[in-house]
Write an enzyme that holds these catalytic residues in place. Structure first.
Site, PDB file in Angstrom:
ATOM      1  N   ASP A  66       2.277   2.051   3.377  1.00 11.97           N
ATOM      2  CA  ASP A  66       3.214   1.097   4.001  1.00 11.97           C
ATOM      3  C   ASP A  66       4.653   1.527   3.756  1.00 11.97           C
ATOM      4  OD1 ASP A  66       0.980  -0.572   4.301  1.00 11.97           O
ATOM      5  OD2 ASP A  66       1.464  -1.738   2.504  1.00 11.97           O
ATOM      6  N   ASP A  96      -5.809 -13.426   9.348  1.00 10.63           N
ATOM      7  CA  ASP A  96      -4.692 -13.405   8.398  1.00 10.63           C
ATOM      8  C   ASP A  96      -3.563 -14.361   8.776  1.00 10.63           C
ATOM      9  OD1 ASP A  96      -5.949 -11.583   6.764  1.00 10.63           O
ATOM     10  OD2 ASP A  96      -4.772  -9.853   7.417  1.00 10.63           O
ATOM     11  N   HIS A 139       0.877  -1.172   0.000  1.00 11.23           N
ATOM     12  CA  HIS A 139       0.000   0.000   0.000  1.00 11.23           C
ATOM     13  C   HIS A 139       0.914   1.223   0.000  1.00 11.23           C
ATOM     14  CE1 HIS A 139      -2.465  -2.912   2.398  1.00 11.23           C
ATOM     15  NE2 HIS A 139      -3.497  -2.352   1.824  1.00 11.23           N
TER      16      HIS A 139
HETATM   17  C1  XUL Z   1      -7.616  -6.495   4.429  1.00 11.86           C
HETATM   18  C2  XUL Z   1      -6.876  -6.900   3.238  1.00 11.86           C
HETATM   19  C3  XUL Z   1      -6.032  -5.864   2.610  1.00 11.86           C
HETATM   20  C4  XUL Z   1      -5.995  -5.934   1.120  1.00 11.86           C
HETATM   21  C5  XUL Z   1      -5.223  -4.814   0.483  1.00 11.86           C
HETATM   22  O1  XUL Z   1      -8.391  -7.465   4.987  1.00 11.86           O
HETATM   23  O2  XUL Z   1      -6.945  -8.042   2.841  1.00 11.86           O
HETATM   24  O3  XUL Z   1      -4.761  -5.952   3.148  1.00 11.86           O
HETATM   25  O4  XUL Z   1      -5.440  -7.124   0.684  1.00 11.86           O
HETATM   26  O5  XUL Z   1      -5.664  -3.568   0.877  1.00 11.86           O
END
Ligand code: XUL
Ligand code: CO
Length: 436
Positions: A104, A309, A101
């Site tokens: 980041d 995640d 991003h």
């Molecule tokens: C959030 C997510 C993000 C996207 C990119 O859940 O998955 O990190 O992948 O903005």
């Protein structure tokens, strides 16, 4: 000085049951599977946000990650130093691609102009790191969810000024992605939804989001960016409801606003879980629409309701994913981006390696298992046979739209009671089991 002195060179290869602590047991980048090198099937990417910027804080506690290279400041020097660390990591972990991003890689400034300048200061550093390592950018994106200005959305904000700010941020992020030779660009609408319908005009917000994406398509053309656009479905968290809630909702949205020719889907496992779907469901929906572009390869804790995640280390999951990827002839611009973070207790730098290597090995096995299931052929044969009546004259007429209820009634009245055949689910599952 090396940031990861405990990993002196690229992670070595070892036999599957070797006791070497850090080694690839299954991933062999150049080994062919179905005639193509593993690295080209899997197209691994590491993401900058979790790998470099996630201190492993949770809603109840402080960050735990040890990041000796990071002075904790928002300085440009610190930001530039991180790039070197990240590329050292990619090199040593044998990962060919990355994702980021805008916020980041470069700190948010006090003004938009300053944020733009900060990003500009990082571009030559990232370009140089890519050039000297041969690593490439799978996709870039803009962070339109962290700053308080986006509390009520970005492209779906009730404020047109916020919409304009977000547009400016995407314009810049697109240009930077283009400059870095990115193969794609992702739109994930973290705040593009609502917390309450009492204060929300959903019709207007969805139309604004579509306008926003159309303008991005126009700007992409204007700057000559050839990368693939993706939209990333997720139902909630942070919003209560996000307009891109699952693959089917994304496809309907893209079709409603004439955006389907311009965007494919970036499907994330943990988002599928939150949507109440399996990953293979989401991938199949996207693939069948010709819109499966890329994958955010992670996993979550089932029934937990959070986007945790986690690294995808379950070969049943990776095999199912790779079966679908192989069935569509592989990725073109997409890949497997580990949108995953270590657990809060895995706070040592070397855990970045253990987590990625475990995920990569799980996908290498998944790829080989998927190829073996395809070579076995019994499952595909069974499915083809199960639908064989559709290959008859009658089936073809229905599929081609050249028959009618009147004609079908005439046929059904004259025919005996239809006989079904067993779906054999448990037999098919047992075949899969043989290959795991
Ligand atoms: C959030 C997510 C993000 C996207 C990119 O859940 O998955 O990190 O992948 O903005
Ligand atoms: Co993601």
């Amino acid at each position: 000085m090396a940031a990861f002195p405990d990993v002196p060179g690229p992670v070595p290869f070892a036999e599957p049951r070797s006791r070497t602590e850090l080694a690839f047991r299954h991933y062999r980048p150049d080994e062919p599977v179905e005639g193509k090198a593993m690295r080209d099937h899997l197209r691994f990417a590491s993401c900058y946000w979790h790998t470099m910027r996630n201190g492993l804080a949770d809603p109840f506690g402080a960050p735990t990650a040890h990041m000796p290279w990071d002075d904790g400041s928002g300085s440009l020097d610190n930001a530039k130093r991180r790039v070197g660390v990240f590329f050292e990591f990619l090199e040593k972990c044998r990962i060919d691609r990355w994702c980021f991003h805008d916020r980041d890689v470069a700190p948010e400034g006090r003004t938009l102009a300053e944020s733009h300048r900060n990003l500009d200061a990082l571009v030559p550093v990232m370009k140089q790191a890519q050039a000297s390592s041969g690593k490439t950018l799978l996709w870039g994106t803009a962070c339109l969810f962290a700053h308080p200005r986006y509390a009520s959305g970005a492209a779906t904000s009730p404020s047109v000024s916020v919409f304009a700010y977000a547009a400016a941020q995407v314009k810049k992020a697109l240009e930077v992605t283009h400059e870095l030779g990115g193969e794609g660009y992702v739109f994930w609408g973290g705040r593009e939804g609502y917390l309450s319908l009492w204060n929300t005009d959903m019709r207007r917000e969805r139309e604004h989001l579509a306008r926003f994406l159309h303008m991005a398509v126009e700007h992409k053309r204007a700057i000559g960016f050839k990368g693939q656009f993706y939209i990333e479905p997720k139902p909630r968290e942070p919003s209560v409801h996000q307009y891109d809630s699952d693959a089917a909702a994304c496809l309907a949205f893209l079709r409603e606003f004439d955006l389907l020719p311009h965007l494919k889907l970036n499907i994330e496992t943990n988002h599928a879980t939150l949507a109440g779907h399996t990953m293979e469901h989401e991938l199949t929906v996207a693939r069948d629409a010709g819109a499966l572009g890329s994958i955010d390869a992670n996993t979550g804790t089932e029934h937990c309701g959070w986007d945790t995640d986690e690294f995808p280390i379950d070969i049943r999951l990776t095999s199912k994913i790779m079966l679908i990827v192989l069935s569509m002839g592989g990725f073109t611009t997409g890949g497997l981006n580990f949108d995953a973070k270590r657990r809060r207790e895995s706070f040592e730098p070397i855990d970045l390696f253990h987590s990625h290597v475990a995920g990569m090995d799980a996908f290498a096995r998944g790829l080989k298992i998927a190829a073996a299931i395809r070579a076995d052929g019994r499952i595909a044969d069974f499915v083809a046979r199960r639908y064989r009546s559709w290959d008859s004259d009658l089936g073809r007429a229905v599929e081609a739209g050249t028959t009618s209820l009147v004609e079908l009634e005439r046929i059904a009245l004259a025919a005996p009671e239809p006989q079904l055949e067993s779906g054999r689910q448990e037999w098919l599952e047992a075949i899969v089991q043989e290959y795991l």
